[in-house]
Design a protein around this motif. Structure first.
Motif, PDB file in Angstrom:
ATOM      1  N   SER A 116       0.610  -1.159  -0.020  1.00 56.50           N
ATOM      2  CA  SER A 116       0.053  -0.076   0.040  1.00 56.50           C
ATOM      3  C   SER A 116       0.814   1.293  -0.082  1.00 56.50           C
ATOM      4  O   SER A 116       0.467   2.301  -0.012  1.00 56.50           O
TER       5      SER A 116
ATOM      6  N   LEU B 169      -0.322   5.959  -7.510  1.00 58.11           N
ATOM      7  CA  LEU B 169      -0.237   4.498  -7.780  1.00 58.11           C
ATOM      8  C   LEU B 169       0.248   4.053  -6.541  1.00 58.11           C
ATOM      9  O   LEU B 169       1.544   4.326  -6.444  1.00 58.11           O
ATOM     10  N   THR B 170      -0.188   3.165  -5.824  1.00 58.89           N
ATOM     11  CA  THR B 170       0.560   2.205  -4.809  1.00 58.89           C
ATOM     12  C   THR B 170       1.530   1.344  -5.594  1.00 58.89           C
ATOM     13  O   THR B 170       1.562   0.995  -6.497  1.00 58.89           O
TER      14      THR B 170
ATOM     15  N   SER C 153       1.152  -1.837  -4.913  1.00 59.17           N
ATOM     16  CA  SER C 153       0.305  -3.012  -5.527  1.00 59.17           C
ATOM     17  C   SER C 153      -0.470  -2.502  -6.722  1.00 59.17           C
ATOM     18  O   SER C 153      -0.488  -3.354  -7.528  1.00 59.17           O
ATOM     19  N   LYS C 154      -0.936  -1.370  -6.786  1.00 60.41           N
ATOM     20  CA  LYS C 154      -1.586  -0.989  -8.283  1.00 60.41           C
ATOM     21  C   LYS C 154      -0.460  -0.848  -9.363  1.00 60.41           C
ATOM     22  O   LYS C 154      -0.929  -1.094 -10.378  1.00 60.41           O
ATOM     23  N   THR C 155       0.755  -0.433  -8.927  1.00 59.96           N
ATOM     24  CA  THR C 155       1.665  -0.387 -10.000  1.00 59.96           C
ATOM     25  C   THR C 155       2.018  -1.764 -10.582  1.00 59.96           C
ATOM     26  O   THR C 155       2.197  -1.801 -11.782  1.00 59.96           O
TER      27      THR C 155
ATOM     28  N   ALA D 171      -1.039  -2.847 -12.806  1.00 55.56           N
ATOM     29  CA  ALA D 171      -0.926  -2.203 -14.117  1.00 55.56           C
ATOM     30  C   ALA D 171       0.049  -2.781 -14.957  1.00 55.56           C
ATOM     31  O   ALA D 171      -0.164  -2.945 -16.153  1.00 55.56           O
TER      32      ALA D 171
ATOM     33  N   LYS E  29      -8.268  -6.705 -15.697  1.00 59.03           N
ATOM     34  CA  LYS E  29      -8.112  -6.177 -14.303  1.00 59.03           C
ATOM     35  C   LYS E  29      -8.231  -7.389 -13.445  1.00 59.03           C
ATOM     36  O   LYS E  29      -7.400  -7.269 -12.421  1.00 59.03           O
TER      37      LYS E  29
ATOM     38  N   ALA F  15      -5.254  -8.512 -11.106  1.00 59.17           N
ATOM     39  CA  ALA F  15      -5.447  -8.480  -9.528  1.00 59.17           C
ATOM     40  C   ALA F  15      -5.191  -9.847  -8.926  1.00 59.17           C
ATOM     41  O   ALA F  15      -4.336  -9.818  -7.967  1.00 59.17           O
TER      42      ALA F  15
END
Length: 506
Positions: free
Chosen positions: A16, A29-30, A32-34, A37, A135, A139
């Motif tokens: 996070s 972007l955290t 995790s999101k990086t 993506a 997505k 994820a």
């Protein structure tokens, strides 16, 4: 070290924590999101048949994700300079490396007025085409242990090419430099050690990823180390960047002296209070600029030295080991020696010669150019083409490009030395570049290009205290602005051409 493997491990560990703060697009972007993506984009990029993928996107979340995803997909990103001649640079890269696909931004093309080049695909279209299923799949994949994610990727060796970056072309046609995971990884490990970098640091990312300085410091290094990377697409936002540093409390800023001069001019006292490291590279740092940062911000502007072919860092000054005017001591994993330009033999401390570099940081070679590679790398030693000197304390001093030495009246004269002396006596803020033009009597003569009218007689009188008559400019020419490369380096080729045209030399 396999760089994208290290990124995946870091992303899993940091979760996070904020990885990218994109001040241009206001995206955050955290880690995790990086990771998610990057995994999404890697599936899209993997569908392209090319082994090389061109990347032409300004420093941003988009450029970081696209470049990381290309590597994760088992392909090699070819970084393309968009600062000048973008379309021509795209076509040159396609011809040189034999690929078609270039990921770019529609917004960028509109802003710089670049025409469409066959093979271009837009990051905006790629992102808008991502489905809910894509997505979800990414994820779920990101939740797997790092080892399992890595096991599902194409097999990579440390000595496989990580990226192709082009030399600046400031002196001749750009060459494609192949840097491996081992090259860039070794350099990052050295930089982390000497600057005592940790995940608590945050980088103000202003350098373009098509330049090796930015590709290391504003991309892979923070991504691997777990630092927050604060990005801005245009390094010339001189008013905004000091404000971003203050607001985001960045601790690290790496830039070229030209950019540092702009930030100095537009910044207010206190803007750099959070920065523990201001690192200047890619060009020589003027004395006045170091003094001005000390006076206005109570901060040391530390000078470093590197080349595209060395990933880039060769030597650095640090807050704990700094000799202003030098380009620092060699990094721990780097060997540096100075050799005589005629004999190639090592010279003693304090003597001038060519700078040679050896270590894991030295490139794999120039793409599709065995001849040039063999000329520049012999027995593991890379010939930088730069002149320098090692003093008795081990500090390296940069004396200019060998190509920037000129024979006048039978004597070898350093244009860089003339330039350095000139800079010291010019009024603050006046930019200069010293070039040579043909002379029927002595073979060549020195001309100084400057950005403001100056008292030439006074300037020459001051310069004569430190230079022989042969090394003094014979004429001053004036241009409102001197052209620069995208990295902020002065473009010697263009300035020489401008001066010669101005003086009607053919």
């Amino acid at each position: 070290m396999i760089l994208h493997h290290e990124f995946i491990k870091t992303a899993k560990a940091m979760g996070s924590k904020m990885a990218i703060i994109d001040r241009t697009t206001d995206r955050r972007l955290t880690f995790s999101k990086t990771l998610i993506a990057s995994l999404i984009l890697s599936r899209v990029i993997a569908k392209h048949r090319d082994g090389f993928i061109g990347i032409m996107i300004p420093t941003s979340a988009g450029s970081i994700l696209a470049t990381a995803a290309t590597v994760i997909a088992g392909k090699v990103p070819v970084m393309i300079n968009y600062s000048t001649g973008a379309a021509e640079n795209c076509e040159y890269a396609q011809r040189k490396c034999g690929f078609r696909t270039i990921i770019t931004s529609r917004a960028l093309l509109e802003k710089i007025g670049c025409r469409l080049v066959p093979g271009m695909v837009f990051i905006e279209d790629i992102l808008s085409s991502v489905s809910a299923a894509d997505k979800l799949r990414a994820a779920l994949r990101s939740k797997l242990p790092a080892k399992m994610i890595i096991a599902g990727l194409p097999k990579i060796h440390e000595d496989d090419t990580l990226v192709i970056l082009f030399t600046s072309g400031s002196e001749k046609e750009p060459k494609g430099v192949q840097l491996t995971h081992r090259n860039m990884g070794a350099n990052i490990q050295d930089l982390v050690k000497v600057f005592r970098l940790t995940a608590d640091d945050s980088f103000m990312g202003v350098l373009p990823l098509f330049h090796v300085f930015g590709h290391n410091a504003n991309f892979w290094l923070p991504l691997i180390m777990g630092m927050t990377n604060i990005t801005v697409a245009n390094p010339l936002e001189y008013k905004n960047i000091p404000q971003y540093i203050r607001e985001e409390k960045a601790t690290l800023l790496a830039a070229t002296p030209i950019f540092f001069a702009g930030y100095l001019r537009e910044s207010k006292p206190g803007d750099f209070a959070s920065c523990r490291l201001l690192l200047a590279g890619a060009d020589k740092t003027p004395v006045w600029l170091r003094d001005a940062y000390r006076e206005k911000h109570n901060a040391d502007l530390l000078e470093a030295y590197g080349t595209t072919e060395t990933s880039p860092g060769v030597s650095v000054n640090t807050p704990w080991d700094n000799k202003p005017g030098s380009i620092g001591k060699a990094l721990p994993g780097v060997q540096v020696k100075i050799v005589d330009i005629s004999t190639g033999k090592d010279v003693a401390a304090g003597q001038e010669g060519k700078i040679l570099v050896k270590g894991d940081l030295v490139m794999k070679g120039y793409f599709d150019d065995i001849e040039e590679t063999s000329l520049r790398i012999k027995d593991g030693w890379y010939d930088t083409g730069d002149m320098g000197m090692l003093d008795k304390e081990g500090y390296l001093w940069h004396l200019g490009r060998l190509k920037r030495f000129v024979k006048i009246g039978g004597e070898m004269v350093s244009l860089v030395r003339t330039e350095s002396v000139l800079e010291k006596v010019l009024p603050q803020g006046v930019v200069c570049c010293v070039v040579e033009v043909p002379d029927s009597l002595k073979g060549a003569k020195i001309i100084a290009a400057v950005t403001q009218k100056v008292d030439e007689r006074h300037i020459l009188k001051q310069m004569a205290k430190d230079l022989p008559a042969l090394a003094l400019p014979k004429e001053f020419v004036y241009f409102p602005e001197l052209p620069k490369m995208g990295s902020g380096k002065v473009d010697f080729r263009s300035i020489t051409r401008m001066v010669r045209d101005h003086l009607q030399y053919k």
